[in-house]
Design a protein around this motif. Structure first.
Motif, PDB file in Angstrom:
ATOM      1  N   TRP A  88      -4.207  -2.569  -3.166  1.00 28.18           N
ATOM      2  CA  TRP A  88      -5.199  -3.017  -2.483  1.00 28.18           C
ATOM      3  C   TRP A  88      -6.090  -4.025  -3.260  1.00 28.18           C
ATOM      4  N   ARG A 103     -12.038  -2.618   0.661  1.00 28.81           N
ATOM      5  CA  ARG A 103     -10.838  -2.468   0.280  1.00 28.81           C
ATOM      6  C   ARG A 103      -9.965  -3.273   1.360  1.00 28.81           C
ATOM      7  N   GLU A 104      -9.232  -4.165   0.724  1.00 26.37           N
ATOM      8  CA  GLU A 104      -8.431  -4.996   1.843  1.00 26.37           C
ATOM      9  C   GLU A 104      -7.153  -5.248   1.369  1.00 26.37           C
ATOM     10  N   HIS A 105      -6.095  -5.715   2.338  1.00 21.48           N
ATOM     11  CA  HIS A 105      -4.827  -6.475   1.996  1.00 21.48           C
ATOM     12  C   HIS A 105      -4.335  -7.072   3.260  1.00 21.48           C
ATOM     13  N   GLN A 145      -4.864   5.390   7.531  1.00 18.80           N
ATOM     14  CA  GLN A 145      -6.369   5.303   6.866  1.00 18.80           C
ATOM     15  C   GLN A 145      -6.771   6.655   6.901  1.00 18.80           C
ATOM     16  N   GLN A 173       0.841  -1.338   0.021  1.00 19.90           N
ATOM     17  CA  GLN A 173       0.036   0.056  -0.063  1.00 19.90           C
ATOM     18  C   GLN A 173       0.881   1.033  -0.082  1.00 19.90           C
TER      19      GLN A 173
END
Length: 359
Positions: free
Chosen positions: A297, A308-310, A262, A87
């Motif tokens: 992401w 949205r994820e990772h 974030q 990211q």
């Protein structure tokens, strides 16, 4: 006190206690999700955090930060975040684009003249895992360099002449090598080391004062120690040189710093809205097929609502972060044993909190 005031007072009191009970109910349900996986109070564990609209609604630590010293984990412990590093690498590239120093559609050959097929592979391909270059983590010869101090150029040279897996843009296939090349490009274009660029342009601006480029040599306050689990019990993590994963997986952070990260993205502190959108949009392969990865992401959904994820996995540690933009719900899970995965736990917490907001 007249009847109207009494009624109002009782209503407010009832609402107050209802909120407490409601909040405790959510907390207990989150606890139960976590304890299904992180259930050894004497072993390494994890830290989980939930925020909504930037405000913390849940945060707890489970298990030990250091087994030898019998020290409990705390929410402010520093964890290696593995591939969540991507990211930061992606946003760093977009920062350079915003500064007019590159374009994501530039070919790699513009900056690395001798890169094989570098005129066909773009920075966009690297960012979206569609370049086709060989993932160095799948190379058998990796063990030969795993503990060596590798300069970024040496890492790129390690895999650049390997046969490609497919033509650029032909398919999506998760790839660590692409993000190592991006880190090297950040250094070439900015004139700074990757570590210094991330520190100055992201950590400092976002107020992430407990985030670092990983090191096993530096004294890092409140560091959580990483572990493996064998049949005989827990053992200390395998030692690698962080110059190997480099910009694909070598950052460290805390739960609270990731909330600051974030929030900085939400408030366009690091990038303008136009550049930020590039990280969070879906792209298409050469055949027109859409795939679910932006820049750094995975772009998925929970019950039809976009997320949205990772995640990340590196010797001794695993990590996961899920953001639900529509409700600004952000959930992170960190583990200091690669025997515990926070991935599904974090997703399930995000789903639970989302459902809770819809009631």
């Amino acid at each position: 006190m007249n009847s109207n005031k009494t009624f109002l007072w009782l209503t407010l009191l009832l609402l107050f206690f209802s909120c407490i009970v409601f909040g405790q109910g959510l907390e207990n349900r989150i606890d139960s999700l976590i304890l299904k996986e992180f259930n050894d109070p004497k072993g390494p564990g994890g830290v989980f955090t939930v925020t909504q609209k930037g405000k913390k609604v849940y945060q707890k630590a489970f298990g030990k930060a250091n087994l030898e010293l019998d020290v409990n984990l705390n929410p402010d412990n520093v964890f290696q975040i593995g591939s969540m590093t991507k990211q930061f690498t992606a946003i760093a590239i977009l920062i350079l684009e915003q500064e007019g120093k590159l374009n994501v559609n530039d070919p790699v050959s513009k900056y690395i003249k001798d890169y094989p097929s570098g005129d066909k592979i773009t920075l966009h391909h690297l960012l979206t895992h569609t370049s086709g270059i060989k993932d160095f983590t799948k190379m058998k010869s990796l063990s030969g360099i795993a503990q060596k101090e590798m300069k970024p150029e040496m890492m790129v040279d390690f895999f650049k002449n390997e046969p490609v897996d497919f033509a650029p843009g032909e398919k999506f296939e998760y790839n660590n090598s692409g993000y190592v090349v991006l880190g090297y490009l950040i250094e070439l274009i900015s004139g700074n080391t990757y570590e210094d660029f991330i520190q100055k342009n992201i950590f400092d601006k976002a107020g992430m004062s407990h985030s670092y480029y990983a090191s096993d040599r530096k004294v890092i306050p409140k560091r959580a120690y990483g572990y493996h689990k064998k049949e005989s019990g827990y053992v200390n993590k395998t030692i690698i040189s962080f110059s190997v994963p480099f910009s694909s997986g070598s950052l460290m952070s805390t739960a609270d710093d990731m909330v600051k990260w974030q929030n900085a993205l939400n408030k366009n502190i690091l990038l303008n809205s136009q550049e930020t959108k590039k990280a969070f949009q879906k792209y298409h392969l050469n055949n027109g097929e859409e795939f679910t990865y932006g820049y750094g992401w995975h772009l998925k959904d929970i019950n039809g609502i976009g997320i949205r994820e990772h995640g990340g996995s590196i010797f001794g540690f695993k990590s996961m972060g899920v953001h639900i933009p529509s409700e600004d719900i952000y959930v992170t899970g960190f583990s200091n044993c690669d025997c515990h995965s926070p991935t599904e736990v974090t997703r399930n917490i995000a789903k639970l909190v989302l459902e809770n907001t819809k009631k």
